[in-house]
Scaffold this active site. Structure first.
Site, PDB file in Angstrom:
ATOM      1  N   GLU A 199       3.537 113.896 -28.085  1.00 51.32           N
ATOM      2  CA  GLU A 199       3.682 112.544 -27.549  1.00 51.32           C
ATOM      3  C   GLU A 199       3.276 112.407 -26.090  1.00 51.32           C
ATOM      4  OE1 GLU A 199       8.013 111.677 -25.899  1.00 51.32           O
ATOM      5  OE2 GLU A 199       8.093 112.133 -28.019  1.00 51.32           O
TER       6      GLU A 199
ATOM      7  N   HIS B 211       9.481 106.649 -28.363  1.00 54.91           N
ATOM      8  CA  HIS B 211      10.496 107.207 -27.462  1.00 54.91           C
ATOM      9  C   HIS B 211      11.278 106.094 -26.770  1.00 54.91           C
ATOM     10  CE1 HIS B 211      11.404 111.280 -25.448  1.00 54.91           C
ATOM     11  NE2 HIS B 211      12.425 110.467 -25.219  1.00 54.91           N
TER      12      HIS B 211
ATOM     13  N   ARG C 101      13.816 115.433 -29.965  1.00 56.98           N
ATOM     14  CA  ARG C 101      12.593 115.945 -29.366  1.00 56.98           C
ATOM     15  C   ARG C 101      11.574 116.213 -30.468  1.00 56.98           C
ATOM     16  NH1 ARG C 101      14.191 113.977 -25.539  1.00 56.98           N
ATOM     17  NH2 ARG C 101      14.578 114.817 -23.436  1.00 56.98           N
TER      18      ARG C 101
END
Length: 341
Positions: free
Chosen positions: A264, A296, A235
């Site tokens: 993000e 991601h 994360r």
């Protein structure tokens, strides 16, 4: 059950639709992200399906609850984007996908290590331009390196096993030690300070909790070896971006590989190629030659998408049929500090 599926891409439609032939839910796909401005799109839907960059804060959840939503089905393991306190207050059930393919994320972390170490991104572009010069592509043997693994749950454990196969020594940190980690040869648990001081490569595999927010900050970076390689496929909020940038500038961080980014949600899973990105910190990170950023995608394998779809729809079916919810998120779990994955 009627389900509003937010933040959907082509691959979400394909995997969920294919799997849904066994569950027969009424899936309505929405490309937009969930937030307080879009939550009314789910009026009349008893279930809303979310992804990692949807924002299920108290305001959004109140709108969903008023519209009849009773179930939040997360297509992710992480749940820091959901206000669980508000969900509990509103009588909403939250379920997630606790494991989809730990191999996908662990393997991506290793890919970032190889990419950074051997400058594969630079080498690829050079050869495409008929430049076969080796200057600037010097790497190091991963064999014999000391690798720090922060979070030794399913993903961290698989990552550690892979790095052990490279011939690395392993230092682990986890608030809840895993005996499978210490069963790996040359693996032992240490305090964070010792891990920071001795690791040549540090990889993060823990969830984002209040206790782990900015786990990698200026003080932590100051304790690390000069030239350390830092990898994050967990994360974005685990790393203080400003501190990381400063660490890169002074040479403390020699390599940075990230598949997640602190801000993000405003960038990832969208095409900004014809726009000027307004995030100065992100633009600065992109400018460094020793930084590799992926958007991601560590989870993004065929195996993972299939598992995510099956678990998500099974969670919804179990709720609809009044069965026990093995993947339900409750407040005690979210309130318990745990550095694992």
């Amino acid at each position: 059950m009627k389900v509003a599926v937010f933040s959907t891409k082509k691959y979400d439609r394909q995997s969920l639709s294919s799997t849904n032939t066994r569950h027969n839910h009424e899936l309505v796909f929405l490309e937009t992200k969930l937030n307080s401005q879009t939550a009314r799109l789910a009026n009349g839907f008893p279930c809303v399906c979310l992804f990692v960059n949807d924002k299920a804060d108290a305001e959004a959840l109140e709108i969903l609850a008023a519209g009849g939503t009773r179930l939040l089905a997360l297509r992710s393991a992480g749940f820091n984007h959901v206000d669980l306190h508000a969900a509990a207050r509103l009588g909403m059930t939250v379920v997630r996908v606790p494991a989809y393919s730990p191999y996908s994320v662990a393997e991506h972390a290793v890919g970032l290590i190889l990419m950074l170490n051997r400058k594969l991104y630079r080498a690829y572009n050079r050869v495409r331009e008929d430049n076969f010069e080796l200057e600037g592509l010097l790497g190091f043997d991963i064999y014999g390196s000391t690798v720090g693994v922060i979070g030794t749950g399913k993903i961290g454990l698989i990552f550690a096993q892979i790095m052990h196969g490279f011939g690395c020594s392993l230092l682990g940190y986890d608030a809840y030690p895993n005996s499978d980690f210490t069963a790996i040869g040359a693996a032992r648990y240490v305090e964070l300070s010792e891990l920071f001081e001795n690791a040549d490569i540090i990889s993060l595999h823990c969830p984002l909790l209040p206790e782990t927010h900015h786990l990698i900050n200026a003080d932590a970076i100051d304790q690390m070896k000069t030239g350390v390689m830092l990898i994050n496929t967990s994360r974005g909020g685990l790393i203080d971006t400003k501190a990381a940038i400063e660490g890169i500038k002074i040479g403390k961080i020699g390599y940075l590989g990230i598949d997640v980014y602190e801000q993000e949600e405003e960038l990832f899973f969208a095409d900004w190629s014809d726009s000027i990105i307004q995030d100065d910190a992100f633009q600065l990170l992109q400018s460094f030659p020793n930084v590799v950023i992926t958007a991601h995608q560590a989870f993004f394998t065929q195996n993972a998408l299939q598992n995510i779809a099956e678990t998500t729809l099974s969670n919804i079916s179990s709720f609809e049929q009044g069965e026990a919810l093995t993947n339900e998120l409750k407040l005690p779990e979210s309130s318990t500090p745990k550095v694992t994955a």
